[in-house]
Design a protein around this motif. Structure first.
Motif, PDB file in Angstrom:
ATOM      1  N   ALA A  56     -22.418 -45.871 -27.281  1.00 54.39           N
ATOM      2  CA  ALA A  56     -22.310 -45.010 -26.101  1.00 54.39           C
ATOM      3  C   ALA A  56     -23.595 -44.974 -25.294  1.00 54.39           C
ATOM      4  CB  ALA A  56     -21.928 -43.594 -26.532  1.00 54.39           C
ATOM      5  N   ALA A  65     -14.579 -47.610 -20.080  1.00 53.53           N
ATOM      6  CA  ALA A  65     -14.748 -46.417 -19.248  1.00 53.53           C
ATOM      7  C   ALA A  65     -14.206 -46.631 -17.842  1.00 53.53           C
ATOM      8  CB  ALA A  65     -16.220 -46.028 -19.174  1.00 53.53           C
ATOM      9  N   TRP A  79     -14.623 -45.730 -12.108  1.00 51.77           N
ATOM     10  CA  TRP A  79     -15.170 -45.158 -13.341  1.00 51.77           C
ATOM     11  C   TRP A  79     -15.821 -43.818 -13.022  1.00 51.77           C
ATOM     12  CZ3 TRP A  79     -16.981 -49.587 -10.949  1.00 51.77           C
ATOM     13  CH2 TRP A  79     -18.229 -49.499 -10.334  1.00 51.77           C
ATOM     14  N   ARG A  80     -16.011 -43.039 -14.058  1.00 43.15           N
ATOM     15  CA  ARG A  80     -16.722 -41.766 -13.911  1.00 43.15           C
ATOM     16  C   ARG A  80     -18.225 -42.039 -13.863  1.00 43.15           C
ATOM     17  NH1 ARG A  80     -16.553 -37.324 -17.404  1.00 43.15           N
ATOM     18  NH2 ARG A  80     -17.070 -38.815 -19.040  1.00 43.15           N
ATOM     19  N   ASP A  91     -20.331 -41.714 -17.045  1.00 39.75           N
ATOM     20  CA  ASP A  91     -20.280 -42.748 -18.090  1.00 39.75           C
ATOM     21  C   ASP A  91     -21.257 -43.892 -17.834  1.00 39.75           C
ATOM     22  OD1 ASP A  91     -18.250 -41.440 -19.511  1.00 39.75           O
ATOM     23  OD2 ASP A  91     -16.688 -42.334 -18.242  1.00 39.75           O
ATOM     24  N   ASP A 143     -27.025 -34.924 -19.751  1.00 45.58           N
ATOM     25  CA  ASP A 143     -25.600 -34.839 -20.062  1.00 45.58           C
ATOM     26  C   ASP A 143     -25.074 -33.527 -19.466  1.00 45.58           C
ATOM     27  OD1 ASP A 143     -26.230 -32.754 -21.741  1.00 45.58           O
ATOM     28  OD2 ASP A 143     -26.007 -33.899 -23.594  1.00 45.58           O
TER      29      ASP A 143
END
Length: 372
Positions: free
Chosen positions: A225, A280, A347-348, A351, A366
Motif C-alpha cells: 500500500a 485502485a 482513481w481516488r 490512493d 492520511d
C-alpha cells in the motif's frame, strides 16, 4: 533470533551485498524479494555459512557465528533443485539428516522411524515412504526436501526459491502448505523468491532487496500500500508510475497534446513520479469531469488479460505509455471494450503515491491526519 550487521560481499568490483542489516524474529515467516542479481541468494549463502562476508557479522541468539561452518550453525536449507539422493527412498532421504548430523545424531532405529513418519505425515507424504525420488512429482519432491530439513528440528529454515520449479497450480498449493507446516512446527522461515505475489502472500514481513541493498523491511500489506521507494513499487508489478513535475497545485504529466494536470494528495513540489495502484483505478466510458477527491485521465483500450480471479486491462495513455487497471471478479463483473476505444481511467486522489527525484516516497497525510 538472527541478526545481520552490515553484511557486505563483493565479487571483484561487483557488490553483491551492500551493508545489509536485518533482524529475523523468533517464529516468523520472512520473505525476501528482489530481481535477478539483487543479492538474494548471496545473502542466503552468507547466512548459511556457504560464503564468508567481506564485512559485517551474522549473529544467532546474540552469538557471532560468522566464522562457523554451515553444519555448526543449526540452520536448515531447502533448495529449489530439491537435492535429493536419487538412490535412496523417501524414508531414507528424510532419515539421512537425523542419522548423520554431526551434533546428537539419532542412532535408535525406532526413534528414527517415529520422527520420519511424523514428519512425512505433516507434509502429506504418508504412504510414500518406499518410493524413489524418480517416482515423485515436483511438488512431492519439494515436500521430501522440506521434510528432510525440518526433521532435524532447526530453529531457522532458509528456503532458496523453493517453489520456482513448480507449475502455477502446485506453487499455489505449496504456498498454503508451507505456511501451515511452519505454524505447526513453530520454525522461523526465511524464504527467498523473485515472485512478488509469492512474497506478498506468504510473509509475516518481507524485505525487498535491490543491488545488494535492503530497500524496505515491513509487513507485506504496508509495503504493497505504501512502498517506501519507487523501485519497490516497480518490483511489486502493481503500480502505474507516471513521470512528470509536481507543484503546489498538483502534478503535471507531459503528453503530445500538451501537459495533463492531475490532482495530488498533498503539495507536490518535490514530486517527480505520480503512482496509481492497478487495483485502485477503474475504467469509465463517461467523459464527465472528475468528482471532488477523484482524478481522471483519457486513455485508449489496448487489450485485457483474464487471470482467473481478476482481469487486467491495458490502456494507452496520452504520452504513449501503458496504464494498467485490475478488476477483481469477486467484486465486479468483467467489461468488454473495443480496440482503440476512447475511455477514461479514474482513481481516488487519496490512493496516489508520490515519489521524489531520488525515488523515495513522499509522506502524505492520511484521512486521520497522520503521515502515510
Amino acid at each position: 533470533m538472527l541478526e545481520l550487521q552490515g553484511l557486505t560481499r563483493r565479487y571483484g568490483t561487483e557488490v553483491a551485498l551492500d551493508d545489509v542489516s536485518l533482524t529475523v524474529r523468533e517464529d516468523e515467516y520472512l520473505t525476501l524479494l528482489g530481481p535477478s542479481g539483487s543479492g538474494k541468494s548471496t545473502l542466503l549463502r552468507v547466512i548459511a555459512g556457504l560464503e564468508a562476508p567481506d564485512a559485517g557479522r551474522v549473529l544467532l541468539d546474540g552469538r557471532d557465528v560468522t566464522g562457523l561452518p554451515t553444519h555448526r550453525r543449526g540452520l536448515g536449507i531447502v533448495q529449489q533443485t530439491y537435492a535429493l539422493f536419487p538412490h535412496m527412498s523417501v524414508f531414507e532421504n528424510v532419515a539421512f539428516g537425523l542419522r548423520f548430523r554431526e551434533v546428537a545424531p539419532v542412532t535408535d532405529a525406532a526413534e528414527v522411524t517415529r520422527r520420519v513418519a511424523a514428519m512425512l505425515d505433516l507434509v502429506g507424504l504418508s504412504g510414500l515412504e518406499s518410493r524413489a525420488p524418480g517416482q515423485l512429482s515436483g511438488g512431492q519432491k519439494q515436500r521430501v526436501s522440506l521434510a528432510r530439513t525440518l526433521v532435524a528440528e532447526p530453529r531457522l529454515c532458509l528456503l532458496d526459491e523453493p517453489l520456482g520449479a513448480l507449475d502455477a497450480n502446485l506453487r499455489e498449493r505449496m504456498t498454503v502448505e508451507l505456511r501451515r507446516i511452519r505454524r505447526a512446527l513453530g520454525v522461523t522461515f526465511l524464504h527467498v523468491t523473485g515472485n512478488e505475489a509469492e512474497a506478498l502472500a506468504m510473509g509475516d514481513r518481507m524485505i525487498v532487496l535491490d543491488r545488494g541493498r535492503a530497500l524496505a523491511v515491513a509487513p507485506p500489506a504496508e509495503i504493497f500500500a505504501r512502498p517506501a521507494d519507487m523501485r519497490v513499487a516497480r518490483f511489486l508489478n502493481a503500480w502505474n508510475l507516471l513521470p512528470g513535475r509536481g507543484g503546489a497545485d498538483g502534478f503535471e504529466v507531459e503528453t503530445p497534446a500538451g501537459p495533463l494536470r492531475l490532482p495530488a494528495p498533498a503539495p507536490a513540489e518535490r514530486a517527480a513520479t505520480y503512482g496509481v495502484p492497478y487495483d485502485a483505478a477503474w475504467i469509465s466510458r463517461d467523459d464527465a469531469p472528475p468528482r471532488p477527491g477523484e482524478a481522471a485521465m483519457p486513455a485508449r483500450f489496448v487489450a485485457s488479460e483474464f487471470l482467473g480471479s481478476r482481469v487486467l486491462y491495458l490502456l494507452r495513455r496520452g504520452d504513449g505509455k501503458v496504464f494498467e487497471v485490475e478488476r477483481h471478479l469477486s467484486r465486479e463483473a468483467p467489461e468488454s471494450y473495443a480496440l482503440d476505444e476512447t475511455l477514461a481511467v479514474r482513481w481516488r486522489v487519496a490512493d496516489v503515491g508520490l515519489f521524489d527525484e531520488a525515488g523515495l516516497r513522499i509522506p502524505v497525510p492520511d484521512p486521520a491526519g497522520a503521515l502515510a
